[in-house]
Motif scaffolding. Structure first.
Motif, PDB file in Angstrom:
ATOM      1  N   SER A 104       0.811  -1.197   0.130  1.00 35.03           N
ATOM      2  CA  SER A 104      -0.123  -0.127   0.145  1.00 35.03           C
ATOM      3  C   SER A 104       0.872   1.388  -0.121  1.00 35.03           C
ATOM      4  O   SER A 104       0.405   2.261  -0.204  1.00 35.03           O
ATOM      5  CB  SER A 104      -1.009  -0.016   1.166  1.00 35.03           C
ATOM      6  OG  SER A 104      -1.860  -1.151   1.040  1.00 35.03           O
ATOM      7  N   GLY A 105       2.121   0.940   0.107  1.00 31.25           N
ATOM      8  CA  GLY A 105       3.001   2.292   0.113  1.00 31.25           C
ATOM      9  C   GLY A 105       3.377   2.857   1.281  1.00 31.25           C
ATOM     10  O   GLY A 105       3.990   3.988   1.369  1.00 31.25           O
ATOM     11  N   ASN A 106       3.239   2.234   2.489  1.00 25.79           N
ATOM     12  CA  ASN A 106       3.713   2.608   3.664  1.00 25.79           C
ATOM     13  C   ASN A 106       5.063   2.454   3.876  1.00 25.79           C
ATOM     14  O   ASN A 106       5.651   1.504   3.462  1.00 25.79           O
ATOM     15  CB  ASN A 106       2.852   2.040   4.943  1.00 25.79           C
ATOM     16  CG  ASN A 106       1.756   2.342   4.994  1.00 25.79           C
ATOM     17  OD1 ASN A 106       1.113   3.370   5.080  1.00 25.79           O
ATOM     18  ND2 ASN A 106       0.611   1.116   4.805  1.00 25.79           N
ATOM     19  N   ILE A 107       5.906   3.486   4.350  1.00 22.13           N
ATOM     20  CA  ILE A 107       7.115   3.723   4.256  1.00 22.13           C
ATOM     21  C   ILE A 107       8.022   3.630   5.522  1.00 22.13           C
ATOM     22  O   ILE A 107       7.600   4.492   6.178  1.00 22.13           O
ATOM     23  CB  ILE A 107       7.805   4.786   3.374  1.00 22.13           C
ATOM     24  CG1 ILE A 107       7.178   4.810   1.975  1.00 22.13           C
ATOM     25  CG2 ILE A 107       9.385   4.499   3.196  1.00 22.13           C
ATOM     26  CD1 ILE A 107       7.556   3.773   1.042  1.00 22.13           C
ATOM     27  N   SER A 108       8.685   2.710   5.787  1.00 16.09           N
ATOM     28  CA  SER A 108       9.561   2.783   6.871  1.00 16.09           C
ATOM     29  C   SER A 108      11.185   3.197   6.575  1.00 16.09           C
ATOM     30  O   SER A 108      11.498   2.904   5.538  1.00 16.09           O
ATOM     31  CB  SER A 108       9.589   1.537   7.924  1.00 16.09           C
ATOM     32  OG  SER A 108      10.071   0.391   7.108  1.00 16.09           O
TER      33      SER A 108
END
Length: 656
Positions: free
Chosen positions: A184-188
């Motif tokens: 979904s494009g959540n970035i860490s």
């Protein structure tokens, strides 16, 4: 998955249109989305599209040899560049100097904070940063060439004060970088050395209806990134690109990955390499004497980097907090290709927030490099020697720190120096002078610093200058250096030369300086001795540094304790040679003398070879109605006591 945003680099770059405004992340050689830069270059070389882009970036992001934003040099790819640093992309800088593209060189912190203005739909940013420098519209407005016509900076007045208003530029595409992404494009960013402005850049592009392209190292299962570990939420991200090959996602150009820089582990720092005793270390050692105990410090690139190594070697790192404008706070600052990061950092915050802290006065001291300096104390680091380098964060930092130390060699271009027998030997002078009648461009305004009474020092391997009310004054000279032959002969102007002192001899000997004793003013009791036969209390202030009122109070307490042990009023002789008292503290120091004179002293004398120190002491004592018994030599001070002391002792009351 319906919401799977993972695509190839080529597919992502194909979405960019002609005339788009593109921003990219990266700091010097770290955290650069190399795969995206390479894909954009590849598409343009093959198709001549997209054309006429505007590039917005904060710090330089490249190796100065063609990587990073240096890939964007191809004619027709860029129409305009808004950047704090051009030095990391020399061919792009050359295009700007040749009037082939439009260009603006703005302060790094301003650009960083403008991302937030864009994200919030604001027209721009009010700031005092840049006043009286080349960014001020009265001196060029940050334009780098004649082709650049549109004003981005305006001088305005708000409630009777001068401000600069920086116009925000809407962003169409943001290149950001992280470690992990879910579909979904959540970035860490767990393996990144810095977080920089990724979130603000993503918001700025997304809220303008633009694209956010994130380069990552790996894809992880949906929902596996903890909510608090998500630095950029998927709602802002348009596409995710996995770097391929993995070398396109190096921590920086010199390091594949170092977990101590990303905060994944902590490592012992006692074994960090010790600097060789050369001119660079001499400069760093002298500058380190200005470090404020328990203070917050910023170190620039180049010669100032050595202060971190010196601080670690002298074991003073726990007593100061070193920071970088990129967002690292605490630990041991890294140098070389890792500059901007820190080993064992206490925290790593966003770059725009770090500049909020700096601009608001959070820095107790900064040490920065200098390419040129002139008779007014102006410093140039942005445009010199035919090169467009850019200011980086220099203007934000230098204008807002409580104390500024500029550090660099006295000349450059072939300079050869030997440090032997505790002296500096100039084996070969540099071809280029640094101390000129006029700098090519004002990156730091000496007049503005004088107006705000900002303390400013200029430290080189052979001497130290200080910015005084009447101009640049030579205050210290290294052992082995001849003022006329080695200093004045290589300056375009003559500084104020009154009674310069020798630089501390410990700087030039290859062994620990015990700097911690100076910084923390330890062993105060060892500075005090008593001669009962002559009833004289001796106070040796050599190397003592009064930076804050607390230092004065601690000295007062030590003297009171010593006098109480004696049990009667004493004569006092004070050695001020090598003592350093902040000019704002002379009245507090005189108040301490008045206190001791009323309660514990018969009479007191002091001596200092420095004419400036004697003058300041006499002025401070006279203001309080005290007799300014200040002499040039110890012999004169003791002779005075022999004449006056016995007479005073006969009529002395008991100590209070």
């Amino acid at each position: 998955m319906a919401n799977n945003k993972v695509i190839t680099a080529d597919e992502a770059i194909a979405l960019i249109r002609d005339n788009d405004v593109v921003t990219t992340t990266g700091f010097v050689q770290s955290c650069i989305p190399e795969a995206l830069h390479a894909a954009l270059e590849k598409r343009f070389v093959e198709t001549q599209r997209p054309r006429d882009l505007t590039l917005i970036m904060t710090a330089g992001a490249g190796d100065s040899k063609g990587l990073g934003t240096g890939r964007f040099h191809h004619e027709g790819l860029l129409r305009r560049v808004i950047a704090a640093n051009f030095g990391r992309m020399p061919k792009v800088a050359q295009a700007a100097q040749e009037n082939k593209i439009c260009g603006y060189n703005l302060p790094q912190g301003v650009i960083s904070q403008l991302y937030r203005a864009c994200a919030g739909g604001q027209p721009g940013l009010f700031s005092k940063v840049g006043l009286y420098t080349y960014v001020d519209p009265r001196f060029g407005g940050g334009k780098v060439n004649e082709r650049t016509k549109q004003d981005m900076v305006k001088l305005v007045e708000v409630e009777g004060e001068e401000w600069l208003f920086y116009t925000a530029t809407k962003i169409d595409v943001a290149f950001i970088r992280g470690t992990s992404a879910d579909p979904s494009g959540n970035i860490s960013m767990e393996r990144e050395a810095l977080v920089l402005d990724n979130l603000a850049q993503a918001m700025a592009a997304h809220n303008n209806g633009g694209l956010v392209i994130a380069q990552v190292e790996r894809i992880v299962e949906q929902g596996s990134i903890k909510a608090k570990d998500v630095h950029v939420p998927g709602i802002l991200v348009s596409a995710v690109v996995v770097a391929d090959p993995p070398e396109m996602h190096r921590m920086n150009y010199g390091v594949i990955h170092n977990p101590a820089l990303s905060g994944e582990i902590r490592v012992p720092v006692e074994k960090l390499p010790k600097m060789t005793l050369d001119e660079r270390k001499v400069i760093a050692r002298r500058a380190a004497f200005e470090l404020p105990p328990n203070g917050v410090v910023n170190l620039g690139v180049g010669a100032p980097e050595g202060i971190a190594a010196v601080a670690n070697e002298e074991k003073v790192t726990p007593y100061i907090t070193l920071t970088t404008e990129a967002g690292a706070i605490g630990g041991v600052l890294a140098s070389g290709s890792s500059f901007g990061a820190a080993t064992n950092a206490d925290s790593i915050i966003q770059q725009n927030q770090q500049f909020d802290f700096y601009d608001g006065g959070g820095l107790d001291m900064t040490c920065l490099g200098m390419a040129e300096c002139d008779v007014q104390g102006n410093v140039n680091t942005s445009k010199f020697g035919g090169r467009l380098n850019g200011c980086g964060g220099f203007i934000n930092i230098s204008q807002n720190a409580r104390l500024v130390v500029f550090a660099g060699t006295f000349t450059n271009g072939g300079l050869k120096v030997a440090i032997e027998d505790g002296k500096v030997h100039i084996l070969q002078e540099g071809r280029n002078k640094k101390f000129l009648n006029f700098v090519e461009q004002i990156t730091f305004s000496g007049k503005f610093a004088q107006k705000r009474k900002q303390p400013v020092y200029y430290v080189t391997e052979r001497c130290v200058f200080q910015l005084k009310d009447k101009g640049l004054e030579l205050i210290e000279v290294a052992p082995g250096i001849d003022i006329d032959k080695d200093i004045l002969a290589h300056m375009d102007f003559k500084p104020i030369v009154e009674h310069p002192e020798l630089m501390d001899k410990r700087i030039f000997i290859d062994e620990p300086m015990e700097l911690i004793n100076d910084l923390l003013n330890l062993n105060l009791d060892q500075r005090i001795s008593y001669d009962p036969a002559r009833n004289i209390l001796f106070l040796n202030l050599e190397g003592w540094n009064a930076r804050t009122k607390k230092d004065i109070d601690e000295m007062r307490n030590a003297l009171v304790a010593a006098c109480q042990r004696v049990g009667k009023r004493v004569n006092s002789v004070v050695n001020h040679d090598g003592a350093r008292i902040a000019e704002s503290l002379y009245d507090d120091y005189a108040e301490m003398i008045e206190y001791l004179s009323q309660r514990y002293y018969l009479t007191t004398t002091r001596y200092a070879t420095s004419a400036f120190a004697r003058l300041k002491m006499k002025e401070a004592l006279a203001k309080r109605g005290l007799q300014p018994h200040v002499f040039e030599r110890r012999e004169a001070a003791e002779t005075f006591l022999e004449v006056v002391g016995s007479r005073e002792e006969e009529k002395a009351p008991a100590p209070v």
